[in-house]
Enzyme design. Structure first.
Site, PDB file in Angstrom:
ATOM      1  N   SER A 140       0.880  -1.042   0.142  1.00 27.03           N
ATOM      2  CA  SER A 140      -0.153   0.280   0.011  1.00 27.03           C
ATOM      3  C   SER A 140       0.812   1.053  -0.590  1.00 27.03           C
ATOM      4  O   SER A 140       1.910   1.458   0.537  1.00 27.03           O
ATOM      5  CB  SER A 140      -0.900  -0.139   0.981  1.00 27.03           C
ATOM      6  OG  SER A 140      -1.609   0.928   1.188  1.00 27.03           O
ATOM      7  N   TYR A 153      -1.166  -0.305  10.253  1.00 25.86           N
ATOM      8  CA  TYR A 153      -0.984  -1.093   8.897  1.00 25.86           C
ATOM      9  C   TYR A 153      -0.204  -0.576   8.036  1.00 25.86           C
ATOM     10  O   TYR A 153       0.037  -1.539   7.680  1.00 25.86           O
ATOM     11  CB  TYR A 153      -3.442  -0.107   7.701  1.00 25.86           C
ATOM     12  CG  TYR A 153      -2.733  -0.909   6.539  1.00 25.86           C
ATOM     13  CD1 TYR A 153      -3.290  -1.608   5.985  1.00 25.86           C
ATOM     14  CD2 TYR A 153      -3.004   1.142   5.667  1.00 25.86           C
ATOM     15  CE1 TYR A 153      -3.496  -2.017   4.646  1.00 25.86           C
ATOM     16  CE2 TYR A 153      -3.457   0.012   4.189  1.00 25.86           C
ATOM     17  CZ  TYR A 153      -2.729  -1.444   4.539  1.00 25.86           C
ATOM     18  OH  TYR A 153      -3.872  -1.588   2.924  1.00 25.86           O
TER      19      TYR A 153
HETATM   20  N1  LIG Z   1      -8.756  -1.098  -0.642  1.00 30.31           N
HETATM   21  C1  LIG Z   1      -8.197  -0.163  -0.672  1.00 30.31           C
HETATM   22  O1  LIG Z   1      -7.913   1.169  -1.545  1.00 30.31           O
HETATM   23  C2  LIG Z   1      -6.576  -0.873  -0.918  1.00 30.31           C
HETATM   24  C3  LIG Z   1      -5.503   0.506  -0.996  1.00 30.31           C
HETATM   25  C4  LIG Z   1      -4.311  -0.195  -0.477  1.00 30.31           C
HETATM   26  C5  LIG Z   1      -4.073  -1.752  -0.882  1.00 30.31           C
HETATM   27  N2  LIG Z   1      -5.144  -2.944  -0.105  1.00 30.31           N
HETATM   28  C6  LIG Z   1      -4.437  -3.661   0.129  1.00 30.31           C
HETATM   29  O2  LIG Z   1      -5.333  -4.788  -0.960  1.00 30.31           O
HETATM   30  C7  LIG Z   1      -5.428  -5.756  -0.414  1.00 30.31           C
HETATM   31  C8  LIG Z   1      -6.681  -6.377  -1.258  1.00 30.31           C
HETATM   32  O3  LIG Z   1      -7.916  -5.085  -0.307  1.00 30.31           O
HETATM   33  P1  LIG Z   1      -9.223  -4.985  -0.844  1.00 30.31           P
HETATM   34  O4  LIG Z   1      -9.252  -3.247  -0.929  1.00 30.31           O
HETATM   35  O5  LIG Z   1      -9.471  -5.856  -1.741  1.00 30.31           O
HETATM   36  O6  LIG Z   1      -9.630  -5.758   0.150  1.00 30.31           O
HETATM   37  P2  LIG Z   1     -10.795  -6.676   0.488  1.00 30.31           P
HETATM   38  O7  LIG Z   1     -12.003  -6.522   0.060  1.00 30.31           O
HETATM   39  O8  LIG Z   1     -11.105  -6.397   2.345  1.00 30.31           O
HETATM   40  O9  LIG Z   1     -10.042  -7.916   1.042  1.00 30.31           O
HETATM   41  C9  LIG Z   1      -9.297  -8.392   1.940  1.00 30.31           C
HETATM   42  C10 LIG Z   1      -9.420  -9.912   1.823  1.00 30.31           C
HETATM   43  O10 LIG Z   1      -8.525  -9.903   3.011  1.00 30.31           O
HETATM   44  C11 LIG Z   1      -9.359 -11.102   3.313  1.00 30.31           C
HETATM   45  N3  LIG Z   1      -8.712 -11.322   5.022  1.00 30.31           N
HETATM   46  C12 LIG Z   1      -9.169 -10.774   5.475  1.00 30.31           C
HETATM   47  N4  LIG Z   1      -8.740 -11.493   6.876  1.00 30.31           N
HETATM   48  C13 LIG Z   1      -8.623 -12.632   6.479  1.00 30.31           C
HETATM   49  C14 LIG Z   1      -7.995 -13.748   7.529  1.00 30.31           C
HETATM   50  N5  LIG Z   1      -7.535 -13.505   9.007  1.00 30.31           N
HETATM   51  N6  LIG Z   1      -8.215 -14.968   7.162  1.00 30.31           N
HETATM   52  C15 LIG Z   1      -8.297 -14.754   5.373  1.00 30.31           C
HETATM   53  N7  LIG Z   1      -8.217 -14.253   4.826  1.00 30.31           N
HETATM   54  C16 LIG Z   1      -8.927 -12.660   5.672  1.00 30.31           C
HETATM   55  C17 LIG Z   1     -10.762 -11.112   3.057  1.00 30.31           C
HETATM   56  O11 LIG Z   1     -11.207 -12.190   3.170  1.00 30.31           O
HETATM   57  P3  LIG Z   1     -13.010 -12.637   3.703  1.00 30.31           P
HETATM   58  O12 LIG Z   1     -13.753 -12.119   3.111  1.00 30.31           O
HETATM   59  O13 LIG Z   1     -12.844 -14.446   3.796  1.00 30.31           O
HETATM   60  O14 LIG Z   1     -12.776 -11.903   5.541  1.00 30.31           O
HETATM   61  C18 LIG Z   1     -10.790 -10.042   2.282  1.00 30.31           C
HETATM   62  O15 LIG Z   1     -11.556 -10.593   1.208  1.00 30.31           O
HETATM   63  C19 LIG Z   1      -5.474  -5.988   0.970  1.00 30.31           C
HETATM   64  O16 LIG Z   1      -4.123  -6.120   0.971  1.00 30.31           O
HETATM   65  C20 LIG Z   1      -5.294  -4.476   1.286  1.00 30.31           C
HETATM   66  O17 LIG Z   1      -4.086  -3.752   2.573  1.00 30.31           O
HETATM   67  C21 LIG Z   1      -6.315  -1.843  -0.319  1.00 30.31           C
END
Ligand SMILES: NC(=O)c1ccc[n+]([C@@H]2O[C@H](COP(=O)([O-])OP(=O)(O)OC[C@H]3O[C@@H](n4cnc5c(N)ncnc54)[C@H](OP(=O)(O)O)[C@@H]3O)[C@@H](O)[C@H]2O)c1
Length: 246
Positions: A140, A153
């Protein structure tokens, strides 16, 4: 990009509308056999169905709670031989430092750092034994910028970027490339539900003045994961709309 004959494990891909889902879709459309993983088999089945539509590769689901090290090890075993690992799962503990709950602190390091560590420890040697592979860690912009209330984070993602460089050095000789892709604000479904389509105004902080569609970041992950990026290792590739350039 051609991923026929390659197997890809993408963590955090078990929910429609997330970056993991978008990445699985791009890879499977280009021929990869993708392993979807998440905590909920029902939601995972929806992703598998969607990814199979328009795919030339296959898709299957394995459930795992990445906060539990035994479950992470089991996931690595059940996945079998993997050519591509995308460490995408992440949790975001929003808190001022003085108010940070320590259980949430530990959970963030468990999911964002320890789970990728265990997966790489188990899968990278197998990739090496099979002739090589590719690992992409999703970090990130928060890894390199001070962004309250995301201190914990940002620290987890900085740790993952450090591991990216260490693993690139450790596994290069055995044909395994290790890189990170660092997204900026991204309109994934859970984030939009909580913060709106502009990710709480963070889209406007980028040079492009908007948040990313997850597919835009997924394509960067796929490029870095694939053979087109054969000379790229140890890199942190920003996919942040210019957020860190300005
Ligand atoms: N969205 C943004 O603005 C942004 C910006 C920068 C970086 N990121 C990074 O990009 C990645 C994806 O983000 P996203 O926005 O797609 O987030 P998201 O929709 O919350 O997806 C994250 C996934 O991580 C899984 N997860 C969380 N805790 C878990 C656990 N204990 N065991 C197994 N799976 C787990 C969740 O699975 P479940 O659905 O099964 O709980 C979820 O599907 C992350 O690493 C995030 O930090 C996001």
């Amino acid at each position: 990009m051609d991923f026929h004959g390659k197997t890809a494990l993408i963590t955090g891909s078990g929910a429609i509308g997330g970056l993991g889902h978008a990445t699985a879709k791009v890879l499977a459309a280009a021929g990869a056999n993708v392993i979807i993983t998440g905590t909920d088999p029902g939601r995972g089945a929806q992703v598998v169905d969607d990814v199979r539509t328009g795919a030339t590769g296959t898709a299957r689901f394995i459930g795992a709670d990445l906060a539990d090290p035994r479950a992470v090890r089991r996931l690595a075993e059940e996945a079998g031989a993997v050519d591509i690992l995308v460490n995408n799962a992440g949790v975001v503990p929003f808190s001022a430092t003085a108010d940070q709950d320590l259980a949430a602190y530990d959970a963030a390091f468990a999911v964002n750092v320890r789970a990728p560590f265990i997966l790489v420890a188990q899968l990278a040697p197998k990739m090496a034994a099979g002739g090589g592979g590719s690992i992409v860690n999703v970090t990130s912009t928060a890894a390199g910028l001070g962004m309250p209330p995301m201190a914990v984070y940002g620290a987890t993602k900085a740790a993952l970027e450090s591991l990216t460089r260490a693993w690139a050095a450790e596994f290069a000789a055995s044909g395994v490339r290790v890189n990170a892709v660092a997204p900026g604000p991204m309109a994934t479904s859970k984030v939009v539900a909580v913060m709106g389509p502009d990710v709480g105004g963070m889209g406007l902080t980028t040079a492009l003045k908007r948040a990313a569609d997850p597919a835009e970041v997924a394509r960067v992950i796929a490029f870095v994961a694939g053979d087109q990026a054969s000379y790229v290792t140890g890199a942190v590739v920003p996919a942040d709309g210019g957020r860190t350039a300005i």
